[in-house]
Design a protein around this motif. Structure first.
Motif, short mmCIF file in Angstrom:
data_model
loop_
_atom_site.label_atom_id
_atom_site.label_comp_id
_atom_site.label_asym_id
_atom_site.label_seq_id
_atom_site.Cartn_x
_atom_site.Cartn_y
_atom_site.Cartn_z
N LEU A 1 15.99 10.32 -20.59
CA LEU A 1 15.70 9.55 -21.77
C LEU A 1 13.94 9.59 -21.43
N ALA A 2 13.40 10.45 -22.26
CA ALA A 2 11.74 10.53 -22.11
C ALA A 2 11.27 10.60 -20.56
N CYS B 1 12.42 8.69 -18.24
CA CYS B 1 13.38 7.97 -17.34
C CYS B 1 14.72 8.70 -17.16
N ILE C 1 20.20 1.66 -22.63
CA ILE C 1 19.61 3.09 -23.06
C ILE C 1 18.40 2.30 -24.17
N ASP C 2 18.76 1.25 -24.72
CA ASP C 2 17.81 0.78 -25.76
C ASP C 2 16.68 0.26 -24.97
N ARG D 1 14.17 3.12 -23.73
CA ARG D 1 13.82 3.83 -24.81
C ARG D 1 12.77 3.04 -25.46
N GLU D 2 12.57 1.77 -25.25
CA GLU D 2 11.68 1.01 -25.66
C GLU D 2 10.55 0.81 -24.46
N HIS E 1 10.31 2.77 -21.50
CA HIS E 1 9.88 3.90 -20.76
C HIS E 1 10.02 3.80 -19.29
N LEU F 1 25.03 9.32 -25.72
CA LEU F 1 24.04 10.28 -25.61
C LEU F 1 24.88 11.57 -25.25
#
Length: 180
Positions: free
Chosen positions: A5-6, A8, A145-146, A149-150, A152, A178
């Protein structure tokens, strides 16, 4: 199983949380921070009496459900133990989902505040607290996950799941949330 995730990495592994080489491990604690069975007992046994001594000194009133506090990791390979208090399952109509997700978010926030690049979570509330594993997998992964994403961060978040049943439930939930 892994997902990026970016910046992460989110990992699922089957194993023993007390052996994880991460900055912080999360304890599935009770609100009194009194030690107990399951993950809580294993962490206190492996980490030694320093963990309990510090939580007694710093948090004499314990920790409310849905929140987390930090302590030394004693003799564990991690730097810190984050004691997150999840809810007892009462049929799903007593705010359990919100409390479980809050416990995970508070753990992640404490990790960031203490400059932890890596954190390992157990399946909070799924043992004696009776939260159904399939629901816990979805609810906890959504919260993590939230957050990732918020914010990083942290760079690596690992769920360490005890046994093939929990690992399978979390893999299914991650695949739904995902897909590859």
């Amino acid at each position: 199983m892994r997902r990026n995730l970016a910046e992460c990495l989110l990992e699922l592994v089957q194993g023993d949380i007390t052996r994880q080489q991460v900055d912080a491990i999360v304890n599935a604690a009770n609100s009194r921070l009194a030690g107990g069975g399951g993950v809580d007992g294993a962490i206190h046994q492996a980490g030694g009496p320093e963990i309990m001594a510090e939580t007694n000194r710093l948090y004499p009133q314990g920790c409310p459900t849905g929140q987390a506090v930090i302590s030394t990791a004693g003799t564990l390979p991690a730097r810190y133990v984050l004691h997150a208090v999840g809810p007892m399952w009462k049929g799903g109509r007593q705010g359990e989902r919100a409390l479980l997700q809050s416990a995970y978010r508070h753990g992640l926030q404490l990790a960031l505040e203490n400059e932890c690049a890596s954190i390992a979570f157990p399946a909070i509330s799924t043992g004696v607290y009776g939260y159904p594993v399939d629901r816990a997998a979805t609810d906890s992964l959504e919260a993590v996950i939230d957050f990732l994403r918020e914010r990083h961060a942290p760079q690596r978040t690992r769920f360490v799941l005890f046994g093939p049943g929990a690992y399978g439930a979390y893999c299914r939930a991650l695949q739904e949330l995902l897909p590859e």
